[in-house]
Design a protein around this motif. Structure first.
Motif, PDB file in Angstrom:
ATOM      1  N   LEU A 193       0.813  -1.217   0.000  1.00 60.56           N
ATOM      2  CA  LEU A 193       0.000   0.000   0.000  1.00 60.56           C
ATOM      3  C   LEU A 193       0.852   1.275   0.000  1.00 60.56           C
ATOM      4  CD1 LEU A 193      -3.046  -1.094   2.208  1.00 60.56           C
ATOM      5  CD2 LEU A 193      -2.897  -0.930  -0.290  1.00 60.56           C
ATOM      6  N   PRO A 194       1.951   1.340   0.749  1.00 58.65           N
ATOM      7  CA  PRO A 194       2.795   2.548   0.618  1.00 58.65           C
ATOM      8  C   PRO A 194       3.333   2.745  -0.795  1.00 58.65           C
ATOM      9  CG  PRO A 194       3.313   1.390   2.657  1.00 58.65           C
ATOM     10  CD  PRO A 194       2.372   0.499   1.881  1.00 58.65           C
ATOM     11  N   ARG A 195       3.688   1.648  -1.463  1.00 47.72           N
ATOM     12  CA  ARG A 195       4.166   1.798  -2.850  1.00 47.72           C
ATOM     13  C   ARG A 195       3.049   2.327  -3.744  1.00 47.72           C
ATOM     14  NH1 ARG A 195       7.559  -3.573  -4.557  1.00 47.72           N
ATOM     15  NH2 ARG A 195       8.696  -3.846  -2.625  1.00 47.72           N
ATOM     16  N   LEU A 196       1.835   1.759  -3.552  1.00 46.25           N
ATOM     17  CA  LEU A 196       0.688   2.213  -4.347  1.00 46.25           C
ATOM     18  C   LEU A 196       0.394   3.685  -4.052  1.00 46.25           C
ATOM     19  CD1 LEU A 196      -1.463   1.013  -6.326  1.00 46.25           C
ATOM     20  CD2 LEU A 196      -2.972   0.793  -4.347  1.00 46.25           C
ATOM     21  N   ALA A 197       0.417   4.039  -2.785  1.00 46.98           N
ATOM     22  CA  ALA A 197       0.121   5.428  -2.399  1.00 46.98           C
ATOM     23  C   ALA A 197       1.144   6.390  -3.004  1.00 46.98           C
ATOM     24  CB  ALA A 197       0.099   5.551  -0.882  1.00 46.98           C
ATOM     25  N   THR A 198       2.394   5.962  -3.071  1.00 49.15           N
ATOM     26  CA  THR A 198       3.426   6.818  -3.665  1.00 49.15           C
ATOM     27  C   THR A 198       3.100   7.120  -5.131  1.00 49.15           C
ATOM     28  OG1 THR A 198       5.090   5.935  -2.161  1.00 49.15           O
ATOM     29  CG2 THR A 198       5.898   6.993  -4.176  1.00 49.15           C
ATOM     30  N   LEU A 199       2.679   6.088  -5.860  1.00 53.93           N
ATOM     31  CA  LEU A 199       2.300   6.302  -7.263  1.00 53.93           C
ATOM     32  C   LEU A 199       1.120   7.260  -7.369  1.00 53.93           C
ATOM     33  CD1 LEU A 199       2.486   2.655  -8.691  1.00 53.93           C
ATOM     34  CD2 LEU A 199       4.191   4.473  -8.922  1.00 53.93           C
TER      35      LEU A 199
END
Lengths: 426, 426
Positions: A134-140
């Motif tokens: 989720l942090p990776r997705l949120a970064t995008l």
């Protein structure tokens, strides 16, 4: 339904009632422009049954809010230029963001349903902790929001797509065994990561959202009954029946991946044996097509690159690859037969990896359906490969988020709307 | 939807528009009485948003047409008697008529959805030529129509139910392999047999109509997602999703009987092997429970009597019967698991012979569903046996025919309405 409509009219004399009617009419104009395209105020009035003065007032408000634009459009050689109204791109946008086994996908759409930004990032195709994914997705998502906002855009809402059982009312993933998630509060986590307490945020099943995107795809205006099959490691279905997404009473309809089609077969991520995804999912194909140490079976490598290798082998006539594809097509047919018997769709769309391998899967499926479906074939169901591939769910998520605007155009106002000249619609 | 409602309002100034609004309002009052029960004109006005004068005028027209009645009803110890309006039974009626393997069933309902006549006749449980079956069915319908008409009733419409693929637009059975019918013009034949050129006549699939009846059954007001399984020689499903019957694009949704669950299994009436009805249908149960020369397997004997014999054996603890019932319950679970995974209904209703054998089938099914359904069970699907048994489809057919009145109350006028005193609603 009739009672509700009637109440709307009965309330029209009160100021709350007037506001409700106004909102209803603004939504009507927006939806009509979406469905029918740019047209003059007079045409809108004629087609919706609203009177011209009302339409002018509604259009003025929508222009003010930054949702529509007016501009001159040539009507053809003999026609005079006429003032046309159209949905206005470039200001408001929504985001759909998907986590799946093997990739993250983010798509941003404007009010005209046009893609204004997208990202697609390969991931390891195995279980992945939500605290990592989720942090990776949120970064995008944040990257896209920052760049669009810098260009004058405004975020309206975000929909997160996950391959698993979703409880939309609480924003939780109840069960996503392939990801290794259970009782995961995705909306809560994403809200903290996006750090935007007011932003509407929804969670939905990726197959449902992919089906939403397929219905909206070009050339599908007349398709009201469609089944979308998504295949990655898991297999899912999104079903549109009579124009509406079929959800079931708890929101779990379309759970096709765990139909037990091969009772003595392989152990599934869900704990049982012989689920459809154990024979029609990507892992079954790859384990048939290649040895364990073959790079195409390495879940740490880029999913699309691995599929490209497989496609190259199939195109070169590699027997083992072609045999594995035949077996996948056969198992695909088993489940597809169930779906066509039960839902009687006009169109079956192959999504996810099925779409990329469409040249080897779609035709065998078309050939085998008549033997698997009870209904007579002359009126049979079409089979198409999705043109959206692994971006369908994110696109569907952004479309879903657009309903916040289309259901209630008064929910948004662009403070910049006045400053931007209302140009001619594209 | 919105556009259509809007058009209705826009037309209100024309006389055609006024008629449409009037029809809409008459239908609104009828539907409201059906859903909410007897109530005063003032209450109808408050609940529908129509003004009192309009309600009085609408009620007067409906009384005139013989569709509603007014009468005094005590409101309780302290209340004054008040004039209540209710749907009026006893005048208009509709008929549902089913042909199935083993029986003919005819049910007549009045506007209050109350059964005013019914017939149930055992038939040989095998293929039966339409030229034989339909005249027998028509004779039953004509008997009921004659007796109700003699008592002052008026026939509004007839729906014929058949276990097979139905093309509603042409009134043909495309395929009903268990009956041995193909391309059978049922509506055309029934019209000739009933000799009533003006009578609305519809054909539908029996499982769809049975599901219609189950949704309408007592205690189901809140059920919007339901799957009805009918079992006779064939097995069928009627699916209600979000309150609407799921039909699919060609009207063939719910064809569950020919899902291939046992690929190497018995030959099915449809020509393929291992269809679900070959393992969950009545013949599979009976061939497991008894030798070929056992009377329970004699298709020329009364179906209900044969099932009663089987029930007596099960109650006496006969091992062979109980083992056969266990196997049926297990196969029933296989298909039921598919249906619950795909449709996520709140309620699964066992109809047909499954209902009569409910004590041996429902509980094992409830126990096995958690192992067959991917969604978590605490919020699981209820399983109930139908109380309507082999009459559900005919009842659903009569309900379906009632929509002719409820959609447009101006379609009927009773010439006798004026002559019959408007009594107090029952």
């Amino acid at each position: 339904m009739m009672v509700r409509d009637r109440s709307l009219l009965a309330d029209a004399g009160t100021s709350a009632g007037l506001l409700a009617v106004r909102r209803h009419n603004l939504a009507l104009v927006m939806s009509h422009l979406r469905a029918a395209g740019a047209r003059s105020r007079a045409t809108i009035a004629a087609e919706t049954g609203l009177n011209k003065a009302t339409v002018s007032s509604l259009v003025a408000e929508l222009v003010e809010r930054g949702l529509v634009a007016e501009g001159e459009t040539e009507r053809g050689a003999v026609g005079r230029p006429s003032q046309h109204v159209d949905l206005r791109g470039g200001t408001f946008f929504t985001v759909g963001a998907e986590v799946n086994l093997g990739y993250l996908s983010v798509v941003a759409l404007d009010v005209r349903s046009e893609v204004v930004a997208e990202r697609w990032v390969p991931l390891e195709a195995g279980p992945l902790d939500a605290d990592v994914a989720l942090p990776r997705l949120a970064t995008l998502v944040l990257e896209i929001v920052a760049s669009l906002t810098a260009a004058g855009g405004e975020l309206v809402g975000v929909t997160v797509a996950v391959p698993g059982l979703v409880e939309r009312s609480t924003g939780r993933v109840l069960r996503a065994p392939n990801l290794g998630w259970a009782q995961t509060p995705v909306v809560e986590q994403m809200r903290a990561l996006l750090d935007d307490p007011a932003c509407p945020l929804l969670l939905d099943n990726e197959a449902n959202l992919a089906a939403r995107a397929e219905v909206d795809a070009p050339g599908r205006a007349d398709v009201a009954d469609l089944v979308l099959l998504t295949g990655v490691v898991g297999v899912g279905a999104g079903v549109v029946a009579a124009g509406r997404l079929l959800r079931g009473v708890r929101g779990f309809a379309g759970e096709v991946g765990h139909l037990q089609v091969d009772p003595g077969g392989r152990r599934c991520g869900c704990g049982r044996r012989g689920c459809w995804e154990t024979v029609a999912g990507l892992d079954a194909l790859l384990s048939g097509a290649a040895d364990a140490d073959d790079p195409v079976r390495d879940p740490t490598l880029d999913l699309v690159a691995r599929l490209a290798t497989l496609i190259a082998r199939a195109e070169a006539g590699d027997r083992r690859t072609l045999d594995a594809l035949d077996r996948t097509a056969d198992w695909l047919g088993t489940g597809a037969g169930f779906l066509v018997n039960l839902f009687d769709p006009g169109l079956l769309v192959l999504g996810g990896y099925f779409a990329l391998l469409g040249p080897w899967l779609a035709e065998p499926l078309r050939r085998s359906l008549p033997d698997r479906v009870f209904a007579p074939q002359p009126a049979g169901c079409r089979v198409e490969s999705s043109a959206l591939g692994f971006t369908a769910a994110a696109r569907g998520g952004a479309l879903e988020a657009l309903t916040w605007i289309f259901d209630d155009p008064t929910a948004v106002t662009s403070p910049r709307a006045g400053a931007v000249p209302a140009g001619a619609p594209a």
